[in-house]
Design a protein around this motif. Structure first.
Motif, PDB file in Angstrom:
ATOM      1  N   ASP A 190     -28.460  39.208  -0.468  1.00  0.00           N
ATOM      2  CA  ASP A 190     -28.227  38.048  -1.325  1.00  0.00           C
ATOM      3  C   ASP A 190     -28.278  36.774  -0.493  1.00  0.00           C
ATOM      4  O   ASP A 190     -28.536  36.813   0.719  1.00  0.00           O
ATOM      5  CB  ASP A 190     -26.878  38.173  -2.062  1.00  0.00           C
ATOM      6  CG  ASP A 190     -25.711  38.418  -1.110  1.00  0.00           C
ATOM      7  OD1 ASP A 190     -25.746  37.920   0.037  1.00  0.00           O
ATOM      8  OD2 ASP A 190     -24.747  39.103  -1.516  1.00  0.00           O
ATOM      9  N   LEU A 191     -28.016  35.644  -1.147  1.00  0.00           N
ATOM     10  CA  LEU A 191     -28.123  34.346  -0.476  1.00  0.00           C
ATOM     11  C   LEU A 191     -27.122  34.213   0.666  1.00  0.00           C
ATOM     12  O   LEU A 191     -27.465  33.727   1.752  1.00  0.00           O
ATOM     13  CB  LEU A 191     -27.916  33.218  -1.495  1.00  0.00           C
ATOM     14  CG  LEU A 191     -27.995  31.785  -0.955  1.00  0.00           C
ATOM     15  CD1 LEU A 191     -29.349  31.512  -0.311  1.00  0.00           C
ATOM     16  CD2 LEU A 191     -27.722  30.769  -2.066  1.00  0.00           C
ATOM     17  N   ASP A 192     -25.889  34.633   0.437  1.00  0.00           N
ATOM     18  CA  ASP A 192     -24.875  34.528   1.498  1.00  0.00           C
ATOM     19  C   ASP A 192     -25.287  35.325   2.722  1.00  0.00           C
ATOM     20  O   ASP A 192     -25.112  34.864   3.862  1.00  0.00           O
ATOM     21  CB  ASP A 192     -23.518  35.027   0.979  1.00  0.00           C
ATOM     22  CG  ASP A 192     -22.885  34.056  -0.008  1.00  0.00           C
ATOM     23  OD1 ASP A 192     -23.275  32.873  -0.002  1.00  0.00           O
ATOM     24  OD2 ASP A 192     -22.010  34.478  -0.788  1.00  0.00           O
ATOM     25  N   ALA A 193     -25.816  36.506   2.496  1.00  0.00           N
ATOM     26  CA  ALA A 193     -26.263  37.340   3.614  1.00  0.00           C
ATOM     27  C   ALA A 193     -27.437  36.686   4.334  1.00  0.00           C
ATOM     28  O   ALA A 193     -27.549  36.752   5.565  1.00  0.00           O
ATOM     29  CB  ALA A 193     -26.657  38.719   3.102  1.00  0.00           C
ATOM     30  N   ALA A 194     -28.318  36.042   3.571  1.00  0.00           N
ATOM     31  CA  ALA A 194     -29.468  35.363   4.171  1.00  0.00           C
ATOM     32  C   ALA A 194     -29.017  34.213   5.064  1.00  0.00           C
ATOM     33  O   ALA A 194     -29.522  34.032   6.179  1.00  0.00           O
ATOM     34  CB  ALA A 194     -30.403  34.848   3.078  1.00  0.00           C
ATOM     35  N   LEU A 195     -28.068  33.426   4.581  1.00  0.00           N
ATOM     36  CA  LEU A 195     -27.581  32.275   5.345  1.00  0.00           C
ATOM     37  C   LEU A 195     -26.880  32.714   6.628  1.00  0.00           C
ATOM     38  O   LEU A 195     -26.842  31.966   7.618  1.00  0.00           O
ATOM     39  CB  LEU A 195     -26.621  31.447   4.493  1.00  0.00           C
ATOM     40  CG  LEU A 195     -27.274  30.679   3.331  1.00  0.00           C
ATOM     41  CD1 LEU A 195     -26.219  30.139   2.381  1.00  0.00           C
ATOM     42  CD2 LEU A 195     -28.153  29.539   3.858  1.00  0.00           C
ATOM     43  N   ALA A 196     -26.343  33.937   6.630  1.00  0.00           N
ATOM     44  CA  ALA A 196     -25.632  34.447   7.804  1.00  0.00           C
ATOM     45  C   ALA A 196     -26.554  35.116   8.819  1.00  0.00           C
ATOM     46  O   ALA A 196     -26.122  35.436   9.934  1.00  0.00           O
ATOM     47  CB  ALA A 196     -24.553  35.435   7.357  1.00  0.00           C
TER      48      ALA A 196
ATOM     49  N   ALA B 154     -29.273  35.754  11.714  1.00  0.00           N
ATOM     50  CA  ALA B 154     -29.559  35.038  12.958  1.00  0.00           C
ATOM     51  C   ALA B 154     -30.890  34.310  12.861  1.00  0.00           C
ATOM     52  O   ALA B 154     -31.865  34.836  12.318  1.00  0.00           O
ATOM     53  CB  ALA B 154     -29.573  36.022  14.127  1.00  0.00           C
ATOM     54  N   ALA B 155     -30.909  33.088  13.390  1.00  0.00           N
ATOM     55  CA  ALA B 155     -32.129  32.275  13.403  1.00  0.00           C
ATOM     56  C   ALA B 155     -32.268  31.649  14.790  1.00  0.00           C
ATOM     57  O   ALA B 155     -31.495  31.957  15.691  1.00  0.00           O
ATOM     58  CB  ALA B 155     -32.054  31.204  12.321  1.00  0.00           C
ATOM     59  N   SER B 156     -33.243  30.778  14.954  1.00  0.00           N
ATOM     60  CA  SER B 156     -33.495  30.191  16.274  1.00  0.00           C
ATOM     61  C   SER B 156     -32.329  29.341  16.759  1.00  0.00           C
ATOM     62  O   SER B 156     -32.090  29.226  17.963  1.00  0.00           O
ATOM     63  CB  SER B 156     -34.766  29.335  16.228  1.00  0.00           C
ATOM     64  OG  SER B 156     -34.613  28.277  15.286  1.00  0.00           O
ATOM     65  N   GLU B 157     -31.605  28.735  15.813  1.00  0.00           N
ATOM     66  CA  GLU B 157     -30.451  27.905  16.185  1.00  0.00           C
ATOM     67  C   GLU B 157     -29.202  28.453  15.502  1.00  0.00           C
ATOM     68  O   GLU B 157     -28.722  27.895  14.519  1.00  0.00           O
ATOM     69  CB  GLU B 157     -30.693  26.450  15.780  1.00  0.00           C
ATOM     70  CG  GLU B 157     -31.881  25.826  16.487  1.00  0.00           C
ATOM     71  CD  GLU B 157     -32.043  24.356  16.121  1.00  0.00           C
ATOM     72  OE1 GLU B 157     -31.033  23.700  15.816  1.00  0.00           O
ATOM     73  OE2 GLU B 157     -33.182  23.876  16.138  1.00  0.00           O
ATOM     74  N   GLY B 158     -28.686  29.553  15.994  1.00  0.00           N
ATOM     75  CA  GLY B 158     -27.498  30.142  15.395  1.00  0.00           C
ATOM     76  C   GLY B 158     -27.862  31.009  14.207  1.00  0.00           C
ATOM     77  O   GLY B 158     -28.458  32.077  14.356  1.00  0.00           O
ATOM     78  N   THR B 159     -27.518  30.541  13.010  1.00  0.00           N
ATOM     79  CA  THR B 159     -27.823  31.271  11.777  1.00  0.00           C
ATOM     80  C   THR B 159     -28.793  30.468  10.923  1.00  0.00           C
ATOM     81  O   THR B 159     -29.112  29.320  11.240  1.00  0.00           O
ATOM     82  CB  THR B 159     -26.539  31.511  10.973  1.00  0.00           C
ATOM     83  OG1 THR B 159     -26.006  30.227  10.569  1.00  0.00           O
ATOM     84  CG2 THR B 159     -25.494  32.267  11.788  1.00  0.00           C
ATOM     85  N   VAL B 160     -29.236  31.076   9.825  1.00  0.00           N
ATOM     86  CA  VAL B 160     -30.098  30.344   8.889  1.00  0.00           C
ATOM     87  C   VAL B 160     -29.349  29.125   8.357  1.00  0.00           C
ATOM     88  O   VAL B 160     -29.927  28.048   8.204  1.00  0.00           O
ATOM     89  CB  VAL B 160     -30.537  31.268   7.723  1.00  0.00           C
ATOM     90  CG1 VAL B 160     -31.201  30.451   6.619  1.00  0.00           C
ATOM     91  CG2 VAL B 160     -31.481  32.351   8.229  1.00  0.00           C
ATOM     92  N   ALA B 161     -28.053  29.286   8.093  1.00  0.00           N
ATOM     93  CA  ALA B 161     -27.246  28.152   7.618  1.00  0.00           C
ATOM     94  C   ALA B 161     -27.261  27.023   8.646  1.00  0.00           C
ATOM     95  O   ALA B 161     -27.364  25.836   8.288  1.00  0.00           O
ATOM     96  CB  ALA B 161     -25.816  28.609   7.346  1.00  0.00           C
ATOM     97  N   ASP B 162     -27.172  27.387   9.928  1.00  0.00           N
ATOM     98  CA  ASP B 162     -27.213  26.375  10.995  1.00  0.00           C
ATOM     99  C   ASP B 162     -28.579  25.689  11.037  1.00  0.00           C
ATOM    100  O   ASP B 162     -28.666  24.467  11.242  1.00  0.00           O
ATOM    101  CB  ASP B 162     -26.937  27.029  12.352  1.00  0.00           C
ATOM    102  CG  ASP B 162     -25.515  27.564  12.464  1.00  0.00           C
ATOM    103  OD1 ASP B 162     -24.619  26.976  11.829  1.00  0.00           O
ATOM    104  OD2 ASP B 162     -25.320  28.557  13.180  1.00  0.00           O
ATOM    105  N   ALA B 163     -29.641  26.470  10.846  1.00  0.00           N
ATOM    106  CA  ALA B 163     -30.991  25.903  10.860  1.00  0.00           C
ATOM    107  C   ALA B 163     -31.174  24.902   9.718  1.00  0.00           C
ATOM    108  O   ALA B 163     -31.810  23.855   9.887  1.00  0.00           O
ATOM    109  CB  ALA B 163     -32.028  27.019  10.750  1.00  0.00           C
ATOM    110  N   VAL B 164     -30.608  25.227   8.556  1.00  0.00           N
ATOM    111  CA  VAL B 164     -30.689  24.321   7.407  1.00  0.00           C
ATOM    112  C   VAL B 164     -29.905  23.047   7.686  1.00  0.00           C
ATOM    113  O   VAL B 164     -30.354  21.937   7.377  1.00  0.00           O
ATOM    114  CB  VAL B 164     -30.155  25.022   6.135  1.00  0.00           C
ATOM    115  CG1 VAL B 164     -30.031  24.017   4.989  1.00  0.00           C
ATOM    116  CG2 VAL B 164     -31.076  26.174   5.738  1.00  0.00           C
TER     117      VAL B 164
END
Length: 296
Positions: free
Chosen positions: A105-111, A113-123
């Motif tokens: 789901d969306l919450d799991a997506a935002l959590a 890992a991405a290039s800068e922390g998490t997807v939420a951090d990247a946004v």
């Protein structure tokens, strides 16, 4: 209190006149959905158009990798930013993360890992860098079987995205045509079996009132009226079902016929249009005049 913005929204959703919209809202104590039904029952509005107001900018995207397909929407405040290289780079990163991690789901997506922390951090970083509020609004991750096909289509670079899963003898061309059908004709269900009973009953209630208020039908037998009502229900609901729609490449053919001729069936689909269901404040002269007239 009935405000100008309420009247404006009802006009946009029904195509009815300003005074009729105000009358409907007044009769229904400001309830928007009841006001739509009120207008339809009086024959003033022919159809209730829901979720067709694009009120936020950004892009949707559909992508496929092997047996995994993803569809997601990222919003921005202006269309200009949606063309920004940093914004497009964010979409690329989110796409890769969704395909790799397959979040539920969306919450799991935002959590994830991405290039800068998490997807939420990247946004958050994109918001700070670009200078507009950026948000990942929604996601869908679809898994298919080895003997199924994905159809993927993005309209106008991502203003609308559609992903469909087919089973049977379908090939990529057929699958893409069905994805284009979904993008252009906006069905809500694969077929009538998927349609919730409450949707059908709601339409039956509306059509019953319409028939009841039609003087030309006043002396018709109950059995005839029942048939007319069922016919109207079927006519109004058919375009919500993918297989009952006219095929966009051949209006003389239903989608069901096109699928049958190609030996396949639709398993499921996802369709996102940018900003659907989000209302954005729009200040303009016409609304200002209406605001003065209605005390909004």
């Amino acid at each position: 209190m009935i405000t100008a913005s309420m009247v404006k929204e009802l006009r946009e959703r029904t195509g009815a006149g300003m005074m009729d919209c105000k009358k409907a809202l007044t009769a229904c104590d400001g309830d928007m959905e009841k006001s739509i039904d009120w207008l339809r029952e009086k024959g003033i509005a022919k159809a209730a158009k829901k979720n067709d107001r694009i009120a936020a900018e950004g892009l949707t995207r559909a992508a496929v990798n092997g047996n995994t397909g993803v569809v997601f929407e990222v919003n921005s405040e202006t269309d200009f930013v949606a063309k920004n290289e940093k914004f497009l780079g964010l979409l690329d990163e989110i796409q890769a993360v969704l395909i790799e991690n397959k979040p539920a789901d969306l919450d799991a997506a935002l959590a994830c890992a991405a290039s800068e922390g998490t997807v939420a951090d990247a946004v958050t970083t994109a918001t700070a860098t670009i200078g507009e509020k950026i948000s990942l609004r929604r996601i869908a991750v679809v898994e298919k079987a080895d003997d199924e096909f994905f159809g993927c289509y993005m309209h106008m670079g991502g203003k609308i995205s559609a992903l469909v899963t087919l089973k049977g003898k379908a090939d990529e061309a057929v699958a893409k045509n069905i994805a284009m059908q979904i993008a252009s004709m906006a069905p809500q269900y694969v077929n009538r079996d998927e349609m919730p009973a409450e949707v059908v009953e709601h339409e039956r209630k509306v059509q019953t009132e319409i028939v009841k208020n039609d003087e030309k039908l006043a002396n018709k037998p109950e059995k005839v009226l029942a048939g007319i009502i069922e016919g109207k229900i079927s006519k109004n609901l058919k375009d919500l079902c993918l297989v009952e729609q006219e095929f966009f490449l051949d209006p003389n053919m239903k989608v069901a016929q096109y699928l049958k001729e190609n030996g396949c069936d639709v398993v499921n689909f996802v369709r996102y249009a940018v900003g659907e269901g989000i209302e954005k404040r729009q200040d303009n002269f016409a609304e200002e005049v209406m605001s003065q007239a209605f005390g909004g």
